[in-house]
Design an enzyme around this catalytic site. Structure first.
Site, short mmCIF file in Angstrom:
data_model
loop_
_atom_site.label_atom_id
_atom_site.label_comp_id
_atom_site.label_asym_id
_atom_site.label_seq_id
_atom_site.Cartn_x
_atom_site.Cartn_y
_atom_site.Cartn_z
N SER A 36 0.83 -1.19 0.00
CA SER A 36 0.00 0.00 0.00
C SER A 36 0.87 1.26 0.00
O SER A 36 1.66 1.46 -0.92
CB SER A 36 -0.95 -0.05 1.21
OG SER A 36 -1.90 0.99 1.17
N HIS A 55 -2.38 -1.59 -4.06
CA HIS A 55 -3.84 -1.51 -4.16
C HIS A 55 -4.28 -0.06 -4.07
O HIS A 55 -3.50 0.82 -3.74
CB HIS A 55 -4.55 -2.38 -3.11
CG HIS A 55 -4.29 -1.99 -1.69
ND1 HIS A 55 -4.27 -2.91 -0.67
CD2 HIS A 55 -4.05 -0.80 -1.09
CE1 HIS A 55 -4.03 -2.29 0.48
NE2 HIS A 55 -3.89 -1.02 0.25
#
Length: 208
Positions: free
Chosen positions: A102, A127
């Site tokens: 992330s 993501h």
């Protein structure tokens, strides 16, 4: 059980002035090495940004080595670190050991081009920004719009730093996307995968 993160080793050095002791992270900071270990939040971002600004004040031309082992965290905190990396004059080399997920992967790719490294067993996860909101429908809508702004900004910056089309980045971020170190190199997120310390690698060269 005691929190092992509170058990920080101390390093003792001898000099003409006597004996001095440092915690291990302060000693590494003297070598221009900064660690991000754990969540990206306001506290960790403040520490990382302060250390980068301190090292820039010491020597604005000498590189900083930024080691990342992070599951990600707060988007705004990650952007604070990203903006500081771009703002200071020092080139910032990044290295992933363990995991960069992330916001961790976002900061990994934000290093100086040619100086972004992953160790061979590192895991990189991409993501889109996450959001969970409660409250009135109008408030939820505003939060969702803000998350979409973050998403568009991240897509643009991933594309810029990794040399990929924005459409490709958007497809990649649509769901959790897991990469090995070699996958990350091929995707353009890092420039090198190193198994051993390279003598000419600025990221890990000791200061003189």
């Amino acid at each position: 059980m005691r929190d092992t993160m509170n058990l920080i080793p101390m390093v003792v050095e001898q000099s003409a002035r006597g004996e001095r002791s440092f915690d291990i992270f302060s000693r590494l900071l003297r070598e221009r090495i900064i660690f991000l270990n754990g969540q990206v939040d306001d506290n960790s971002a403040a520490l990382v940004c302060a250390q980068m600004l301190h090292l820039e004040a010491e020597n604005p031309k000498k590189e900083i080595a930024f080691y990342i082992n992070s599951p990600g965290g707060v988007v705004s905190s990650g952007f604070a670190i990203y903006d500081t990396m771009q703002f200071i004059k020092c080139p910032v080399a990044t290295l992933c050991l363990g995991t960069a997920a992330s916001m961790g992967s976002f900061l990994l790719m934000a290093g100086e081009r040619g100086m972004r490294v992953a160790l061979p067993n590192a895991s990189i996860i991409l993501h889109q920004p996450l959001g969970g909101f409660q409250g009135q429908a109008s408030d939820i809508e505003r939060h969702a719009q803000n998350v979409m702004r973050h998403k568009r900004r991240m897509i643009r910056l991933y594309a810029e730093h990794c040399g990929r089309a924005e459409e490709d980045v958007e497809r990649t971020l649509d769901r959790d996307f897991f990469m090995t170190a070699e996958d990350a190199r091929e995707w353009g997120l890092v420039d090198h995968v190193y198994r051993r310390r390279a003598g000419d690698l600025p990221l890990i060269a000791p200061s003189s």
